[in-house]
Design a protein around this motif. Structure first.
Motif, mmCIF file in Angstrom:
data_model
loop_
_atom_site.group_PDB
_atom_site.id
_atom_site.type_symbol
_atom_site.label_atom_id
_atom_site.label_comp_id
_atom_site.label_asym_id
_atom_site.label_seq_id
_atom_site.Cartn_x
_atom_site.Cartn_y
_atom_site.Cartn_z
ATOM 1 N N MET A 1 27.344 -5.607 -36.811
ATOM 2 C CA MET A 1 26.969 -5.892 -35.423
ATOM 3 C C MET A 1 25.983 -4.856 -34.900
ATOM 4 N N GLN A 2 26.283 -3.603 -35.195
ATOM 5 C CA GLN A 2 25.403 -2.535 -34.750
ATOM 6 C C GLN A 2 24.036 -2.648 -35.400
ATOM 7 N N ASN A 3 23.996 -3.061 -36.681
ATOM 8 C CA ASN A 3 22.714 -3.207 -37.372
ATOM 9 C C ASN A 3 21.857 -4.294 -36.729
ATOM 10 N N ILE A 4 22.484 -5.355 -36.265
ATOM 11 C CA ILE A 4 21.737 -6.440 -35.615
ATOM 12 C C ILE A 4 21.105 -5.939 -34.322
ATOM 13 N N THR A 5 21.871 -5.186 -33.539
ATOM 14 C CA THR A 5 21.341 -4.637 -32.284
ATOM 15 C C THR A 5 20.168 -3.702 -32.550
ATOM 16 N N LEU A 6 20.306 -2.829 -33.550
ATOM 17 C CA LEU A 6 19.221 -1.902 -33.878
ATOM 18 C C LEU A 6 18.004 -2.629 -34.441
ATOM 19 N N THR A 7 18.247 -3.728 -35.182
ATOM 20 C CA THR A 7 17.132 -4.526 -35.708
ATOM 21 C C THR A 7 16.334 -5.150 -34.569
ATOM 22 N N ILE A 8 17.042 -5.683 -33.575
ATOM 23 C CA ILE A 8 16.370 -6.255 -32.403
ATOM 24 C C ILE A 8 15.600 -5.169 -31.657
ATOM 25 N N ALA A 9 16.214 -3.987 -31.514
ATOM 26 C CA ALA A 9 15.556 -2.878 -30.824
ATOM 27 C C ALA A 9 14.296 -2.443 -31.563
ATOM 28 N N ARG A 10 14.393 -2.359 -32.907
ATOM 29 C CA ARG A 10 13.239 -1.951 -33.697
ATOM 30 C C ARG A 10 12.109 -2.973 -33.585
ATOM 31 N N GLN A 11 12.467 -4.245 -33.623
ATOM 32 C CA GLN A 11 11.461 -5.295 -33.520
ATOM 33 C C GLN A 11 10.793 -5.289 -32.140
ATOM 34 N N THR A 12 11.580 -5.060 -31.119
ATOM 35 C CA THR A 12 11.036 -4.979 -29.749
ATOM 36 C C THR A 12 10.079 -3.807 -29.624
ATOM 37 N N TYR A 13 10.458 -2.674 -30.218
ATOM 38 C CA TYR A 13 9.623 -1.472 -30.164
ATOM 39 C C TYR A 13 8.303 -1.689 -30.884
ATOM 40 N N LEU A 14 8.354 -2.265 -32.076
ATOM 41 C CA LEU A 14 7.137 -2.474 -32.866
ATOM 42 C C LEU A 14 6.235 -3.519 -32.240
ATOM 43 N N SER A 15 6.821 -4.585 -31.696
ATOM 44 C CA SER A 15 6.011 -5.638 -31.077
ATOM 45 C C SER A 15 5.331 -5.139 -29.806
ATOM 46 N N ALA A 16 5.954 -4.158 -29.144
ATOM 47 C CA ALA A 16 5.340 -3.599 -27.928
ATOM 48 C C ALA A 16 4.025 -2.910 -28.258
ATOM 49 N N PHE A 17 4.021 -2.116 -29.325
ATOM 50 C CA PHE A 17 2.796 -1.415 -29.690
ATOM 51 C C PHE A 17 1.826 -2.295 -30.460
ATOM 52 N N ALA A 18 2.301 -3.432 -30.946
ATOM 53 C CA ALA A 18 1.389 -4.385 -31.602
ATOM 54 C C ALA A 18 0.520 -5.091 -30.586
ATOM 55 N N GLN A 166 21.846 -17.145 -35.267
ATOM 56 C CA GLN A 166 21.787 -16.292 -36.458
ATOM 57 C C GLN A 166 22.652 -15.043 -36.283
ATOM 58 N N LYS A 167 23.907 -15.257 -35.967
ATOM 59 C CA LYS A 167 24.891 -14.185 -35.802
ATOM 60 C C LYS A 167 24.482 -13.177 -34.722
ATOM 61 N N VAL A 168 23.672 -13.637 -33.787
ATOM 62 C CA VAL A 168 23.250 -12.797 -32.670
ATOM 63 C C VAL A 168 23.849 -13.376 -31.392
ATOM 64 N N ASN A 169 24.679 -12.619 -30.717
ATOM 65 C CA ASN A 169 25.212 -13.088 -29.444
ATOM 66 C C ASN A 169 24.404 -12.479 -28.291
ATOM 67 N N TRP A 170 24.717 -12.899 -27.097
ATOM 68 C CA TRP A 170 23.953 -12.444 -25.931
ATOM 69 C C TRP A 170 24.069 -10.927 -25.724
ATOM 70 N N ARG A 171 25.243 -10.391 -25.954
ATOM 71 C CA ARG A 171 25.433 -8.954 -25.732
ATOM 72 C C ARG A 171 24.534 -8.126 -26.659
ATOM 73 N N LYS A 172 24.481 -8.508 -27.920
ATOM 74 C CA LYS A 172 23.618 -7.789 -28.878
ATOM 75 C C LYS A 172 22.147 -7.948 -28.512
ATOM 76 N N LEU A 173 21.798 -9.146 -28.049
ATOM 77 C CA LEU A 173 20.402 -9.400 -27.686
ATOM 78 C C LEU A 173 19.989 -8.544 -26.489
ATOM 79 N N LEU A 174 20.840 -8.503 -25.459
ATOM 80 C CA LEU A 174 20.530 -7.705 -24.265
ATOM 81 C C LEU A 174 20.434 -6.220 -24.596
ATOM 82 N N TRP A 175 21.393 -5.731 -25.388
ATOM 83 C CA TRP A 175 21.372 -4.313 -25.740
ATOM 84 C C TRP A 175 20.192 -3.993 -26.656
ATOM 85 N N GLY A 176 19.895 -4.866 -27.587
ATOM 86 C CA GLY A 176 18.773 -4.631 -28.494
ATOM 87 C C GLY A 176 17.451 -4.563 -27.757
ATOM 88 N N LYS A 177 17.238 -5.522 -26.844
ATOM 89 C CA LYS A 177 15.997 -5.518 -26.049
ATOM 90 C C LYS A 177 15.915 -4.264 -25.181
#
Length: 481
Positions: A1-18, A166-177
């Motif tokens: 679960m934690q890995n999914i949140t961090l994956t979303i966070a990493r993707q958000t971070y990289l897409s911001a600078f893209a 894809q095993k992503v719930n709203w809580r993980k999505l909000l925290w990841g973003k």
């Protein structure tokens, strides 16, 4: 679960600078922060060097005065300077509008003068660029720009359903973003923190005090909390809105409301509910009460005539010249005590009015985290109104002590017998001037600052708690479509 949140966070971070627009905005903001840091550092060095220099000049001139009558020295007076706190380069607060020095003399309380605004052109009315101003006003805009479409865009493109399947719930999505967006802010803020620590240490001559270190730590934590609050609110608004356009409109409206409208309204309400007298009205009220009490320079004044009679009776003499001490000095000391008491009573009443006005702003901070952060930031960098009032209070205490010290020298060392026309004027040795210590303003301790700004700190903690709870439990009210 934690890995999914961090994956979303990493993707958000990289897409911001893209995104080229985001990269340009971030670089401009970084440049603004560098410029603000340089301006603050240069401002501190220039102004504080001037104050320290003229403080030494005033002291040297005081000690260099020749043999004089102590009452003449009391009226010669002393110029007290308010030195800048080493953290004030971070947040200017009211520094440019508050005076930096005050002329201290017997029987008279002067106002603080020589503010930076008094010597500046009209550009100052547009505000000054400071690190605090950029962080408080512009970083939230960056967060809004990064997060307004963080979830609403996924809903508009139809990918939100796919993500949630894809095993992503709203809580993980909000925290990841949220983690991803605040990581972008911290990529700017952390280098700034390191630069601030370096400059703060250099401005302290590399002699760091525990008090200043605690101030800086609390300051950094307060800004981090502020950024997280803005980030969480931005992501939540984006999650609840069905279009990015609506999300952006709401967030910009919130920015204007919390940063522009509410601060102005609270200031106006405070001045309206608790009106304060003008400078002339205040001076007239003080003069009126002093006049009712009596004039120490008038030998026929009833109040001081009664003091004279009691002294003559107590020492069994028929003339003040026969008293074992200087009568004029005794009367001046009594007059100084009375006028200082009256002035302090009026000043205390005025300060209470200002405190009530500021209390409305502090209470509004419960509804507006920007106001709370602003109060905390100014207080920790010693650029707030309370520091200015405290300088006035310490300067008045010093003025009274100086006047009474000169009166005591007159009482003890000046004869009651008036010299003849060709005799040497009454005076005492210049060595007595060194008995009067130099004026050194003492800043409040960090403990006093925290106590004073407890409501603002509680407000930030309350907002932080609310956003954490919303990130955890808001998903049950968010609709996917």
């Amino acid at each position: 679960m934690q890995n999914i949140t961090l994956t979303i966070a990493r993707q958000t971070y990289l897409s911001a600078f893209a995104n080229r627009a985001t990269l340009i905005f971030t670089l401009l903001l970084g440049f603004a922060l560098c410029l603000a840091t340089y301006v603050g550092w240069q401002n501190f060095r220039t102004q504080n060097q001037q104050r320290v220099h003229y403080k030494k000049v005033v002291r040297a001139q005081w000690l260099a005065k020749p043999d004089k009558h102590p009452h003449r020295m009391a009226h010669y007076g002393y110029l007290a300077f308010r030195e800048k706190h080493e953290l004030s380069f971070f947040d200017f607060g009211i520094e440019s509008f508050a005076g930096v020095s005050i002329f201290l003399e017997a029987h008279k309380q002067n106002t603080v003068n020589f503010s930076e605004a008094g010597f500046s052109n009209g550009m100052l009315r547009f505000g000054e660029i400071s690190v605090a101003m950029v962080l408080q006003l512009l970083v939230p805009l960056l967060i809004v720009f990064l997060g307004y479409s963080s979830i609403s865009a996924e809903r508009e493109s139809g990918t939100l359903k796919i993500i949630l399947c894809q095993k992503v719930n709203w809580r993980k999505l909000l925290w990841g973003k949220s983690i991803g967006i605040i990581s972008v802010c911290l990529s700017i803020f952390i280098p700034l923190i390191l630069l601030t620590i370096l400059l703060w240490a250099s401005l302290s001559d590399w002699q760091v005090s525990v008090d200043s270190a605690l101030r800086l730590i609390i300051l950094i934590l307060s800004y981090c909390v502020y950024f997280f609050i803005v980030t969480a609110v931005t992501v939540l608004v984006s999650a609840f809105q069905h279009s990015s356009k609506a999300s952006l409109t709401i967030l910009l409206a919130c920015w204007i409301l919390f940063i522009v409208i509410i601060p102005r309204i609270t200031q106006s309400i405070g001045a309206k509910v608790y009106p304060s007298p003008s400078k002339i009205e205040f001076a007239d009220a003080v003069a009126h009460d002093i006049h009712k009490q009596g004039d120490s320079h008038d030998p026929n004044d009833k109040h001081y005539a009664s003091i004279k009679d009691s002294l003559l009776h107590a020492y069994h003499v028929d003339d003040v010249k026969k008293l074992p001490f200087n009568y004029g000095g005794y009367i001046m000391a009594e007059g100084e005590k009375i006028t200082a008491t009256i002035y302090n009573a009026h000043q205390h009443k005025l300060n209470e009015t200002f405190a009530k006005q500021n209390r409305i702003t502090a209470l509004a901070g419960l509804l507006d985290p920007f106001l709370s952060l602003k109060q905390i930031s100014m207080a920790l960098t010693a650029s707030d109104f309370e520091t200015f009032i405290d300088f006035q209070r310490q300067a008045e205490d010093y003025r009274y002590q100086l006047a009474q010290q000169m009166n005591k020298l007159q009482i003890d060392k000046i004869s009651n017998v008036t010299p003849g026309e060709h005799d040497k004027p009454l005076s005492i040795s210049k060595s007595n001037w060194a008995q009067q210590p130099d004026f050194n303003y003492m800043f409040s301790t960090v403990g006093d600052v925290i106590t004073r700004e407890a409501l603002a700190l509680i407000s930030l903690i309350m907002w932080l708690s609310c956003t954490l709870l919303l990130l955890q439990y808001a998903p049950r009210w968010i609709k996917t479509i």
